[in-house]
Design a protein around this motif. Structure first.
Motif, PDB file in Angstrom:
ATOM      1  N   LEU A 186     -41.156   4.466  10.358  1.00 34.89           N
ATOM      2  CA  LEU A 186     -42.401   4.494   9.609  1.00 34.89           C
ATOM      3  C   LEU A 186     -42.214   3.896   8.219  1.00 34.89           C
ATOM      4  O   LEU A 186     -43.064   3.125   7.752  1.00 34.89           O
ATOM      5  CB  LEU A 186     -42.943   5.923   9.514  1.00 34.89           C
ATOM      6  CG  LEU A 186     -44.252   6.111   8.774  1.00 34.89           C
ATOM      7  CD1 LEU A 186     -45.358   5.244   9.372  1.00 34.89           C
ATOM      8  CD2 LEU A 186     -44.660   7.581   8.788  1.00 34.89           C
ATOM      9  N   SER A 187     -41.117   4.200   7.574  1.00 31.82           N
ATOM     10  CA  SER A 187     -40.864   3.654   6.232  1.00 31.82           C
ATOM     11  C   SER A 187     -40.783   2.133   6.273  1.00 31.82           C
ATOM     12  O   SER A 187     -41.308   1.449   5.377  1.00 31.82           O
ATOM     13  CB  SER A 187     -39.575   4.235   5.645  1.00 31.82           C
ATOM     14  OG  SER A 187     -38.468   3.955   6.478  1.00 31.82           O
ATOM     15  N   ASP A 188     -40.160   1.586   7.305  1.00 25.62           N
ATOM     16  CA  ASP A 188     -40.066   0.129   7.450  1.00 25.62           C
ATOM     17  C   ASP A 188     -41.451  -0.480   7.684  1.00 25.62           C
ATOM     18  O   ASP A 188     -41.767  -1.551   7.158  1.00 25.62           O
ATOM     19  CB  ASP A 188     -39.128  -0.249   8.598  1.00 25.62           C
ATOM     20  CG  ASP A 188     -37.691   0.151   8.337  1.00 25.62           C
ATOM     21  OD1 ASP A 188     -37.313   0.305   7.153  1.00 25.62           O
ATOM     22  OD2 ASP A 188     -36.941   0.327   9.315  1.00 25.62           O
ATOM     23  N   TYR A 189     -42.261   0.187   8.481  1.00 24.17           N
ATOM     24  CA  TYR A 189     -43.616  -0.294   8.746  1.00 24.17           C
ATOM     25  C   TYR A 189     -44.430  -0.354   7.454  1.00 24.17           C
ATOM     26  O   TYR A 189     -45.078  -1.362   7.169  1.00 24.17           O
ATOM     27  CB  TYR A 189     -44.317   0.604   9.769  1.00 24.17           C
ATOM     28  CG  TYR A 189     -45.760   0.240   9.982  1.00 24.17           C
ATOM     29  CD1 TYR A 189     -46.121  -0.754  10.883  1.00 24.17           C
ATOM     30  CD2 TYR A 189     -46.776   0.875   9.258  1.00 24.17           C
ATOM     31  CE1 TYR A 189     -47.446  -1.118  11.059  1.00 24.17           C
ATOM     32  CE2 TYR A 189     -48.099   0.511   9.431  1.00 24.17           C
ATOM     33  CZ  TYR A 189     -48.428  -0.478  10.330  1.00 24.17           C
ATOM     34  OH  TYR A 189     -49.742  -0.840  10.499  1.00 24.17           O
ATOM     35  N   ALA A 222     -54.453   8.568   3.892  1.00 21.64           N
ATOM     36  CA  ALA A 222     -55.913   8.581   3.991  1.00 21.64           C
ATOM     37  C   ALA A 222     -56.374   8.060   5.350  1.00 21.64           C
ATOM     38  O   ALA A 222     -57.293   8.617   5.952  1.00 21.64           O
ATOM     39  CB  ALA A 222     -56.517   7.744   2.866  1.00 21.64           C
ATOM     40  N   GLN A 223     -55.734   7.013   5.829  1.00 24.46           N
ATOM     41  CA  GLN A 223     -56.092   6.461   7.142  1.00 24.46           C
ATOM     42  C   GLN A 223     -55.834   7.469   8.254  1.00 24.46           C
ATOM     43  O   GLN A 223     -56.550   7.518   9.251  1.00 24.46           O
ATOM     44  CB  GLN A 223     -55.300   5.182   7.415  1.00 24.46           C
ATOM     45  CG  GLN A 223     -55.672   4.026   6.526  1.00 24.46           C
ATOM     46  CD  GLN A 223     -54.742   2.837   6.700  1.00 24.46           C
ATOM     47  OE1 GLN A 223     -53.632   2.952   7.205  1.00 24.46           O
ATOM     48  NE2 GLN A 223     -55.205   1.671   6.268  1.00 24.46           N
ATOM     49  N   LEU A 224     -54.803   8.283   8.066  1.00 20.40           N
ATOM     50  CA  LEU A 224     -54.406   9.250   9.082  1.00 20.40           C
ATOM     51  C   LEU A 224     -55.120  10.593   8.916  1.00 20.40           C
ATOM     52  O   LEU A 224     -55.150  11.401   9.833  1.00 20.40           O
ATOM     53  CB  LEU A 224     -52.885   9.444   9.024  1.00 20.40           C
ATOM     54  CG  LEU A 224     -52.190  10.107  10.178  1.00 20.40           C
ATOM     55  CD1 LEU A 224     -52.481   9.390  11.495  1.00 20.40           C
ATOM     56  CD2 LEU A 224     -50.696  10.155   9.940  1.00 20.40           C
ATOM     57  N   ILE A 266     -50.304   8.020  14.888  1.00 20.59           N
ATOM     58  CA  ILE A 266     -49.536   7.061  14.092  1.00 20.59           C
ATOM     59  C   ILE A 266     -49.231   5.816  14.914  1.00 20.59           C
ATOM     60  O   ILE A 266     -49.354   4.691  14.428  1.00 20.59           O
ATOM     61  CB  ILE A 266     -48.241   7.709  13.543  1.00 20.59           C
ATOM     62  CG1 ILE A 266     -48.602   8.806  12.534  1.00 20.59           C
ATOM     63  CG2 ILE A 266     -47.320   6.662  12.932  1.00 20.59           C
ATOM     64  CD1 ILE A 266     -47.427   9.668  12.098  1.00 20.59           C
ATOM     65  N   GLU A 267     -48.858   6.016  16.171  1.00 23.27           N
ATOM     66  CA  GLU A 267     -48.573   4.861  17.037  1.00 23.27           C
ATOM     67  C   GLU A 267     -49.812   3.982  17.170  1.00 23.27           C
ATOM     68  O   GLU A 267     -49.728   2.748  17.079  1.00 23.27           O
ATOM     69  CB  GLU A 267     -48.090   5.326  18.416  1.00 23.27           C
ATOM     70  CG  GLU A 267     -47.682   4.181  19.303  1.00 23.27           C
ATOM     71  CD  GLU A 267     -46.993   4.615  20.581  1.00 23.27           C
ATOM     72  OE1 GLU A 267     -47.327   4.028  21.634  1.00 23.27           O
ATOM     73  OE2 GLU A 267     -46.126   5.517  20.543  1.00 23.27           O
ATOM     74  N   GLU A 268     -50.962   4.594  17.339  1.00 14.22           N
ATOM     75  CA  GLU A 268     -52.203   3.830  17.463  1.00 14.22           C
ATOM     76  C   GLU A 268     -52.546   3.133  16.146  1.00 14.22           C
ATOM     77  O   GLU A 268     -52.899   1.951  16.136  1.00 14.22           O
ATOM     78  CB  GLU A 268     -53.345   4.760  17.873  1.00 14.22           C
ATOM     79  CG  GLU A 268     -54.653   4.040  18.074  1.00 14.22           C
ATOM     80  CD  GLU A 268     -55.764   4.959  18.544  1.00 14.22           C
ATOM     81  OE1 GLU A 268     -56.918   4.508  18.499  1.00 14.22           O
ATOM     82  OE2 GLU A 268     -55.501   6.106  18.950  1.00 14.22           O
ATOM     83  N   LEU A 269     -52.433   3.852  15.048  1.00 14.19           N
ATOM     84  CA  LEU A 269     -52.756   3.295  13.734  1.00 14.19           C
ATOM     85  C   LEU A 269     -51.862   2.115  13.371  1.00 14.19           C
ATOM     86  O   LEU A 269     -52.298   1.176  12.713  1.00 14.19           O
ATOM     87  CB  LEU A 269     -52.645   4.396  12.672  1.00 14.19           C
ATOM     88  CG  LEU A 269     -53.107   4.065  11.263  1.00 14.19           C
ATOM     89  CD1 LEU A 269     -54.578   3.688  11.246  1.00 14.19           C
ATOM     90  CD2 LEU A 269     -52.871   5.258  10.352  1.00 14.19           C
ATOM     91  N   THR A 270     -50.619   2.145  13.839  1.00  6.85           N
ATOM     92  CA  THR A 270     -49.675   1.068  13.526  1.00  6.85           C
ATOM     93  C   THR A 270     -49.662  -0.023  14.597  1.00  6.85           C
ATOM     94  O   THR A 270     -48.808  -0.909  14.577  1.00  6.85           O
ATOM     95  CB  THR A 270     -48.243   1.620  13.350  1.00  6.85           C
ATOM     96  OG1 THR A 270     -47.802   2.205  14.590  1.00  6.85           O
ATOM     97  CG2 THR A 270     -48.163   2.639  12.226  1.00  6.85           C
ATOM     98  N   VAL A 327     -44.816   1.437  15.350  1.00  4.14           N
ATOM     99  CA  VAL A 327     -44.069   2.689  15.190  1.00  4.14           C
ATOM    100  C   VAL A 327     -44.392   3.530  16.405  1.00  4.14           C
ATOM    101  O   VAL A 327     -45.532   3.918  16.622  1.00  4.14           O
ATOM    102  CB  VAL A 327     -44.474   3.429  13.889  1.00  4.14           C
ATOM    103  CG1 VAL A 327     -43.697   4.729  13.761  1.00  4.14           C
ATOM    104  CG2 VAL A 327     -44.260   2.552  12.674  1.00  4.14           C
ATOM    105  N   ARG A 328     -43.376   3.785  17.224  1.00  5.09           N
ATOM    106  CA  ARG A 328     -43.580   4.489  18.489  1.00  5.09           C
ATOM    107  C   ARG A 328     -43.322   5.984  18.332  1.00  5.09           C
ATOM    108  O   ARG A 328     -42.561   6.411  17.465  1.00  5.09           O
ATOM    109  CB  ARG A 328     -42.644   3.920  19.555  1.00  5.09           C
ATOM    110  CG  ARG A 328     -42.751   2.411  19.686  1.00  5.09           C
ATOM    111  CD  ARG A 328     -43.269   1.861  20.934  1.00  5.09           C
ATOM    112  NE  ARG A 328     -42.866   2.562  22.139  1.00  5.09           N
ATOM    113  CZ  ARG A 328     -43.645   2.615  23.206  1.00  5.09           C
ATOM    114  NH1 ARG A 328     -44.803   2.032  23.201  1.00  5.09           N
ATOM    115  NH2 ARG A 328     -43.245   3.245  24.278  1.00  5.09           N
ATOM    116  N   CYS A 329     -43.959   6.743  19.178  1.00  4.09           N
ATOM    117  CA  CYS A 329     -43.796   8.192  19.174  1.00  4.09           C
ATOM    118  C   CYS A 329     -42.318   8.587  19.266  1.00  4.09           C
ATOM    119  O   CYS A 329     -41.875   9.520  18.603  1.00  4.09           O
ATOM    120  CB  CYS A 329     -44.569   8.819  20.332  1.00  4.09           C
ATOM    121  SG  CYS A 329     -46.351   8.645  20.205  1.00  4.09           S
ATOM    122  N   GLU A 330     -41.589   7.850  20.083  1.00  5.20           N
ATOM    123  CA  GLU A 330     -40.167   8.158  20.284  1.00  5.20           C
ATOM    124  C   GLU A 330     -39.378   8.073  18.975  1.00  5.20           C
ATOM    125  O   GLU A 330     -38.398   8.789  18.793  1.00  5.20           O
ATOM    126  CB  GLU A 330     -39.566   7.197  21.313  1.00  5.20           C
ATOM    127  CG  GLU A 330     -40.071   7.403  22.723  1.00  5.20           C
ATOM    128  CD  GLU A 330     -41.411   6.768  23.048  1.00  5.20           C
ATOM    129  OE1 GLU A 330     -41.800   6.807  24.229  1.00  5.20           O
ATOM    130  OE2 GLU A 330     -42.095   6.243  22.141  1.00  5.20           O
TER     131      GLU A 330
END
Length: 76
Positions: free
Chosen positions: A3-6, A19-21, A46-50, A54-57
């Motif tokens: 997530l940090s890399d994204y 805010a988006q989440l 988060i996976e959908e938003l990204t 960024v995958r759930c795994e």
């Protein structure tokens, strides 16, 4: 991808992402620093938003995401 890399790659602030989440910036900070794990309920959002970058795994390894995905059920 972490997530940090994204967030860094897309130049998205913790505040904007939160805010988006629909969560607090403080919670996003806790996820990024490892002070708090990402709740399973948040992972699909988060996976959908990204866009799947960024995958759930990557977010929560305590869930058998292969089983969840195969079952077709949503984690909410």
């Amino acid at each position: 991808m972490k997530l940090s890399d994204y967030l860094s790659k897309h130049k998205i602030s913790q505040t904007t992402f939160a805010a988006q989440l629909g969560v607090s910036q403080g919670l996003v900070y806790q996820w990024l620093t490892g002070k708090r794990p990402v709740a399973a309920e948040q992972c699909p959002k988060i996976e959908e938003l990204t866009g799947g970058e960024v995958r759930c795994e990557e977010l929560n390894d305590r869930v058998d995401w292969a089983f969840v995905r195969a079952s077709g059920e949503k984690v909410t």
